[in-house]
Design a protein around this motif. Structure first.
Motif: not given
Length: 328
Positions: A224, A228, A300-301, A303, A305
Motif C-alpha cells: 500500500q 500510494f 484512495e478510499k 486505502n 489497496d
C-alpha cells in the motif's frame, strides 16, 4: 469494434461519444489496437508468437498508410479514417504524424511485452508518454488539431492514464496466468509469469518484495505504501493538467514549458489566439483525465489497496459533468 471497446475498455467506450464524429473511426481503431496489444502476453502461448504479432501490426500499419490495408477490421477502419482526414484537410501531414506515433506506440508495447518491472518512476512515465499520451496525440492528429498546449495537456493526462493502467494491472498480473486455449478448445499453456510492474526504486524504498505480493496479495508488507507513492505521481500530473487548463481558459500562460516541444512531430507554428478554440474542439480527448482521476479517488478510499478497488457507477455522470463544465 465499438462493442469490443465497450467490453474491454469501458472508459474509452464512454469517452468516444464526445470525440468529434470525424475522428471516431480513428479513435475506435486506436483504442481497439491498444486493447489487442495490451492483451497479447495473456493470449499467446510463448513470446515468439507475441513478437510475430507485433511485427504483423507494424507491417499492417505501413501497408495501411501506403493505401493498401490488410483485410482486418482495425486496418480497414484506420485506413478510412486516414483517407477521410486527407480529404478534409487537403494535406498528408496529420496522417504522417499518426503513422510516426503508431509505430512508436507498437515499439513501446513490444519492448514491455515481457512485463518487466520499471526501473524507476521516470521509466514508468516514459512508458506512459509513449503509449497512453501517444494515443491522445494520434486522436488529436485525426482531428487535425496541432497545438503545443493541447499536446502538453495530453502529455500530462496520458502519463496519469498510463500510471493508473499500471496500478489497475497489479491484481491481474500478480495472479497466476490463465491457460491459453487453441481455436479447437485445447489448452496450450501460457508462458507468462506472475509480474509486478511497480517501479523498482519505489519498491526498494518501502521494502516491498514482488514475491510477497505473489504469495500474499494485498497483505504483502509495503504494497500500500508503494501504491500510494505511484498514485501520487499520477495525481500530480492531473493537478498540473487542471492548472494548465484553468490558465488557458483565462487567457493566461499555461504555467510551464512543454518538455517535448521541438521533438519529432512536436514542432508548432504560432498559435496566436487559437488556443482556446483548439481546447474547445479537442476537449473530448482531454476527458481521458476523468476516468484516471476517478480511479485515483477510489483507490484512495480503498486505502491504496488495488485488490479492493470497486467499479465506479458514477463515471458516466462524471464524464458528462466534466464536458458540461469544460473542466477535468
Amino acid at each position: 469494434m465499438f462493442c469490443t471497446c465497450r467490453q474491454g475498455d469501458y472508459d474509452s467506450y464512454l469517452i468516444r461519444q464526445f470525440v468529434p464524429r470525424s475522428a471516431q473511426n480513428a479513435y475506435d481503431a486506436l483504442r481497439t489496437l491498444n486493447l489487442e496489444l495490451a492483451r497479447l502476453p495473456e493470449t499467446v502461448s510463448n513470446p515468439t508468437i507475441g513478437l510475430m504479432r507485433m511485427q504483423f501490426w507494424r507491417d499492417s500499419i505501413n501497408k495501411t498508410f501506403a493505401g493498401n490495408p490488410p483485410k482486418e477490421p482495425i486496418s480497414i477502419l484506420l485506413h478510412k479514417a486516414v483517407t477521410d482526414l486527407a480529404e478534409r484537410t487537403g494535406s498528408s501531414s496529420s496522417a504522417s504524424s499518426m503513422k510516426f506515433w503508431l509505430l512508436r506506440f507498437i515499439n513501446t508495447r513490444e519492448k514491455h511485452m515481457d512485463n518487466r518491472p520499471f526501473s524507476d518512476l521516470a521509466a514508468l512515465e516514459d512508458y506512459a508518454e509513449n503509449t497512453y499520451a501517444t494515443l491522445m496525440y494520434m486522436t488529436l492528429a485525426a482531428m487535425d488539431v496541432r497545438s503545443v498546449h493541447m499536446d502538453h495537456l495530453a502529455s500530462h493526462i496520458g502519463k496519469a492514464c498510463g500510471i493508473v493502467a499500471t496500478l489497475r494491472g497489479v491484481p491481474v498480473l500478480a495472479a497466476p496466468p490463465r491457460p491459453v486455449h487453441t481455436p479447437g478448445g485445447m489448452e496450450a499453456g501460457n508462458s507468462r509469469s506472475q509480474a509486478l510492474l511497480l517501479p523498482l526504486d519505489v519498491m526498494a524504498e518501502v521494502n516491498l518484495r514482488e514475491e510477497d505480493v505473489f504469495r500474499h496479495g494485498p497483505n504483502a508488507e509495503g504494497l500500500q505504501d508503494a501504491i500510494f507513492k505511484v498514485a501520487t505521481r499520477a495525481n500530480d500530473h492531473l493537478i498540473t493538467a487542471r492548472e494548465m487548463l484553468r490558465n488557458i481558459s483565462q487567457g493566461s500562460d499555461p504555467g510551464h514549458e512543454y518538455e517535448h516541444a521541438g521533438e519529432v512531430e512536436h514542432t508548432y507554428g504560432e498559435e496566436g489566439d487559437t488556443t482556446q478554440r483548439h481546447v474547445k474542439r479537442g476537449f473530448g480527448v482531454l476527458l481521458e483525465a476523468v476516468p484516471a482521476g476517478d480511479y485515483l479517488e477510489r483507490i484512495e478510499k480503498a486505502n491504496f489497496d488495488p485488490f479492493q478497488v470497486r467499479n465506479s457507477w458514477k463515471l458516466p455522470w462524471r464524464i458528462w459533468q466534466a464536458l458540461r463544465k469544460q473542466q477535468i
